[in-house]
Design a protein around this motif. Structure first.
Motif, PDB file in Angstrom:
ATOM      1  N   SER A   1       5.884  -6.493 -32.958  1.00 42.57           N
ATOM      2  CA  SER A   1       4.931  -6.511 -34.284  1.00 42.57           C
ATOM      3  C   SER A   1       5.716  -6.826 -35.519  1.00 42.57           C
ATOM      4  CB  SER A   1       4.140  -5.230 -34.076  1.00 42.57           C
ATOM      5  OG  SER A   1       3.397  -4.919 -32.842  1.00 42.57           O
TER       6      SER A   1
ATOM      7  N   GLY B   1      -0.125 -13.415 -31.267  1.00 44.39           N
ATOM      8  CA  GLY B   1      -1.304 -13.401 -31.873  1.00 44.39           C
ATOM      9  C   GLY B   1      -2.578 -13.136 -30.978  1.00 44.39           C
TER      10      GLY B   1
ATOM     11  N   GLU C   1      -4.537 -17.265 -40.288  1.00 41.25           N
ATOM     12  CA  GLU C   1      -3.803 -16.601 -39.072  1.00 41.25           C
ATOM     13  C   GLU C   1      -4.161 -17.683 -37.905  1.00 41.25           C
ATOM     14  OE1 GLU C   1      -5.891 -12.940 -39.100  1.00 41.25           O
ATOM     15  OE2 GLU C   1      -7.726 -13.761 -38.214  1.00 41.25           O
TER      16      GLU C   1
ATOM     17  N   GLY D   1       0.998  -9.375 -37.571  1.00 44.37           N
ATOM     18  CA  GLY D   1       0.878 -10.235 -36.294  1.00 44.37           C
ATOM     19  C   GLY D   1       1.660  -9.443 -35.108  1.00 44.37           C
TER      20      GLY D   1
ATOM     21  N   ARG E   1      -3.123  -8.377 -32.934  1.00 40.00           N
ATOM     22  CA  ARG E   1      -3.578  -8.751 -34.217  1.00 40.00           C
ATOM     23  C   ARG E   1      -3.143 -10.387 -34.050  1.00 40.00           C
ATOM     24  NH1 ARG E   1      -0.091  -5.301 -38.326  1.00 40.00           N
ATOM     25  NH2 ARG E   1       1.482  -5.820 -36.661  1.00 40.00           N
ATOM     26  N   ARG E   2      -3.747 -11.042 -34.802  1.00 38.35           N
ATOM     27  CA  ARG E   2      -3.281 -12.480 -34.993  1.00 38.35           C
ATOM     28  C   ARG E   2      -2.306 -12.528 -35.811  1.00 38.35           C
ATOM     29  NH1 ARG E   2      -6.233 -14.292 -30.832  1.00 38.35           N
ATOM     30  NH2 ARG E   2      -8.433 -14.925 -31.353  1.00 38.35           N
ATOM     31  N   ALA E   3      -1.407 -13.367 -35.659  1.00 35.92           N
ATOM     32  CA  ALA E   3      -0.382 -13.996 -36.679  1.00 35.92           C
ATOM     33  C   ALA E   3      -0.691 -14.548 -37.728  1.00 35.92           C
ATOM     34  CB  ALA E   3       0.838 -14.481 -35.807  1.00 35.92           C
TER      35      ALA E   3
ATOM     36  N   TYR F   1      -3.006 -17.999 -33.327  1.00 39.40           N
ATOM     37  CA  TYR F   1      -2.471 -17.505 -31.992  1.00 39.40           C
ATOM     38  C   TYR F   1      -1.906 -18.597 -30.942  1.00 39.40           C
ATOM     39  CZ  TYR F   1      -6.955 -18.468 -29.973  1.00 39.40           C
ATOM     40  OH  TYR F   1      -7.982 -19.389 -29.511  1.00 39.40           O
TER      41      TYR F   1
END
Length: 751
Positions: free
Chosen positions: A343, A376, A412, A357, A393-395, A414
């Motif tokens: 993370s 992501g 963002e 992300g 969480r999305r990157a 993934y």
């Protein structure tokens, strides 16, 4: 709520004194204090000044009678420090500061924070119930001859079942620090967790710009690592803050509490391992890159946990670039699992962009093997089971400007790869405000490709809207989906939004009429089992040795033959598909029809764990309610009969007899001479009482048997999967139930 503290304080004092003095506790004075507390609470709830004054006077008299036990109450659980008893005896019931002061123990000065409980219900006069026990002790290193103290110090905190504390001590060019938790388990077993570290000032230079800034470690007795809590803590940065002090904790109490949460007490489990901090291109005020890494080995399960924190920033200008990546890796042989979680924590670029992300990897080599890699997250609605992953969480990156500025932007995405799919997607969103007017737009794309059977789907959405004073004035939105093959389908929807009504058009276009891709069906389950019969590795020789006798390795197998001792058995088992159960698939591919293979030879069945969902077609309800694994037939231990044509082999193993008595080895009785001493020992031992009066089991457990109702056959099955699959073969409605439930049904008539 404050009124409840009156009786709680009295109950705490009474329980402490009763525990300390036991039978010699002044029961009459304690009962009087309890009754006075109840009357004081009732007066506080009523709000009458006359009643309050009377109850307060009775409380004061009741507690004054117990002044001799106040010091023991205040110091319960605290270490026996010189001067602490004198400090506690100087505290009175009416002391507004409570137990406060300092004591010196060698080079350390220990300070106790003031603490006292005062009650003032509404407009009634206040009253000091009494001093509270100190929740912690602050520690500092006293200078020779007096003074405020040297840099460093620590604290000692009282926990529910023990103590926790921190300590920081400068030792020449090294700053040593430690945090520890000592608790007592319910059965009285002590539990210890300690995290220690030594920071070098200045760092130890290695080469090529690298330096060693810190070394340390973690040790825990009767402690385990909570992998779920660690995975969540990696996403917030708490795991790195606890193990490496990557960021200063909010308080020593917060650090000790977090330690206990991530590494809880557990009897019989122990852990330990080293930690270190490396830097690259240190410049006095920081380093361009740094890495904290710790390896924790937990035994006796031999679970390995690797925790790391990587940072990149421009020294002296942290607002320009600050990236922090926390990583958690776990190798768990018991679960046949390798997992990695990563993370971005508190990361930003140029002081205006926030970077965030999560990423994860799961690799399982157990009975239901799988592999999952994601940066992501996943395609919307995709469930990566049987892999267990926390919410991700999305990157992406977002514009993080002060609120008065009128612009917002976020991008963002993934990317994920599983055993059977590839998934990717992104979303770009922006908004701008100009006075009362505001505009917002976005573009989003999601795609998923499945390999077996081949299938793909792509979703696209885009929109733009305008608002006035926070109210949507109008906008346009387009949603589209493309999927295939067989047939190739395109669906589009256009929506025009106004502040009065919405207009929308929805159309679907289909190209081609061929069937969708299907998996090639296996011709026969029997053919698959014939392949397993031909595999030499599925045939094993199992010897039935005496547990008290240790034999050297026996005669090796010759060619494809398994050498079976006279007292041994031959076992054949496979993990390709369960036997004796109607299955719909094998090797992940469907069969032309539901098929069953049974072993016709006489012998005992060999059981193994199978996942019913991998071989049987289950509805969503069945998948949720049926067990994920079931113990089913995997092979057979055939009943061997002597055959003249069986190949005979000679095993020239020799047996050496060793007599063990009183934890000492003795030569055998008849080894060329007769030892009367050993013989007399054996005779005496035979006359002694038996070590176990009865070897009969007090509690026995048997596997639950199943049957199906509606057919009247009364057939019994030894697994839930076999019963459910058999029920599907009957033309009329049937149901699989546990045999105990079928033999004693519940009468629901009249309900």
């Amino acid at each position: 709520m404050a009124n409840t503290n009156i009786t709680a304080y009295a109950d705490d004092f009474i329980a402490t004194v009763s525990r300390q003095l036991g039978a010699s506790a002044p029961l009459g004075d304690l009962d009087r204090l309890r009754l006075a507390a109840q009357q004081l609470k009732l007066a506080a709830d009523g709000g009458a000044a006359v009643d309050w004054d009377t109850a307060a006077t009775e409380w004061t008299q009741a507690r004054d009678a117990l002044l001799g036990q106040l010091a023991g109450f205040l110091t319960e659980g605290l270490p026996e420090l010189p001067g602490l008893d004198a400090l506690a005896r100087a505290v009175g019931w009416n002391s507004g500061e409570g137990l406060s002061g300092s004591v010196e123990v060698g080079p350390f000065r220990l300070g106790l924070a003031p603490s006292s409980l005062m009650i003032r219900p509404g407009s009634l006069p206040p009253i000091t119930l009494g001093p509270l026990r100190p929740s912690g002790i602050e520690a500092s290193i006293a200078l020779p001859g007096g003074g405020a103290g040297m840099p460093g110090g620590g604290s000692l905190m009282r926990l529910a079942h023990g103590f926790g504390g921190t300590l920081s001590v400068p030792i020449g060019p090294v700053m040593a620090d430690a945090a520890a938790v000592v608790e007592t388990l319910p059965d009285g077993t002590p539990s210890l967790l300690a995290i220690i570290g030594m920071t070098f000032m200045p760092p130890v230079q290695l080469s090529f710009g690298f330096s060693l800034d810190r070394i340390g470690g973690i040790v825990g007795a009767n402690r385990t690592s909570d992998t779920d809590a660690l995975a969540q803590a990696v996403r917030t940065g708490a795991a790195g803050n606890v193990l490496f002090a990557a960021a200063p904790p909010a308080s020593p109490g917060a650090l000790v509490t977090e330690m206990g949460r991530l590494f809880p007490a557990r009897q019989g489990r122990h852990l330990g391992g080293p930690t270190l901090h490396l830097s690259w291109l240190s410049m006095g005020v920081g380093s361009l890159m740094s890495l904290d890494i710790g390896v924790i080995i937990e035994f006796p399960s031999v679970r390995i946990t690797v925790l790391g924190v990587a940072k990149a920033e421009i020294p002296g200008m942290p607002g320009l670039l600050h990236l922090r990546l926390d990583v958690l890796g776990i190798v768990d042989p018991d679960q046949s699992l390798v997992s990695i979680d990563a993370s971005l924590v508190d990361s930003h670029v140029l002081g205006i962009f926030s970077v965030y992300g999560d990423a994860a990897l799961r690799l399982n080599w157990g009975s239901q093997a799988y592999a999952v890699v994601s940066v992501g997250g996943f395609f919307p609605g995709f469930n990566p089971e049987p892999a267990r992953l926390p919410a991700m969480r999305r990157a992406g990156m977002s514009l993080d400007l002060p609120s008065p500025l009128p612009m917002y932007m976020r991008a963002e995405g993934y990317f994920a790869v599983t055993t059977n799919t590839i998934q990717l997607g992104c979303r770009i969103e922006a908004s701008i405000s100009m006075g009362l007017l505001s505009a917002h737009g976005f573009l989003q794309v999601d795609a998923l490709v499945q390999f077996r059977p081949f299938y793909f789907v792509a979703q696209c959405a885009a929109g733009f809207d305008v608002g006035v004073a926070g109210f949507s004035f109008g906008g346009v939105r387009l949603d589209g989906t493309v999927s295939g093959p067989g047939p190739f389908t395109v669906r589009g929807k256009l929506t025009i939004e106004t502040f009065l009504f919405d207009l929308s058009w929805d159309e679907t276009f289909t190209f081609g009429s061929g069937p969708s891709d299907r998996l090639t069906a296996n011709a026969s389950l029997l053919a698959a089992m014939e392949e397993e019969l031909a595999r030499p590795g599925n045939m094993r020789a199992q010897s039935m040795h005496d547990a008290a006798v240790v034999l050297k390795p026996g005669l090796a197998s010759s060619g494809n033959l398994a050498a079976v001792p006279p007292a041994g058995t031959l076992s054949w088992s496979q993990g390709r598909a369960p036997l004796g159960v109607a299955v719909d698939r094998v090797d992940g591919m469907p069969l032309p029809a539901r098929q069953t293979v049974v072993m016709g030879n006489a012998g005992a069945a060999v059981k193994d764990r199978f996942s019913p969902g991998s071989y049987c077609t289950l509805t969503q309800s069945e998948a949720l309610n049926r067990p994920p694994f079931d113990l089913l037939d995997a092979g057979l231990e055939p009943a061997l009969a002597p055959a003249p044509s069986a190949p005979m082999m000679t095993d020239d193993s020799k047996v050496k007899v060793v007599v063990v008595m009183g934890e000492q080895s003795h030569p055998p009785l008849f080894s060329g001479r007769f030892d009367l001493t050993i013989a007399s020992l054996l005779v005496d031992a035979s006359r002694g009482p038996p070590a176990l009066s009865s070897d009969k089991a007090l509690v026995t457990a048997t596997r639950e048997t199943w049957t199906h109702i509606g057919t009247g056959t009364g057939v019994s099955f030894d697994s839930a999967t076999a019963a459910h699959q058999a029920a599907k073969r009957w033309p009329r409605m049937t149901a699989a139930v546990a045999y105990a439930d079928a033999s004693a049904p519940v009468d629901l008539s009249g309900i």
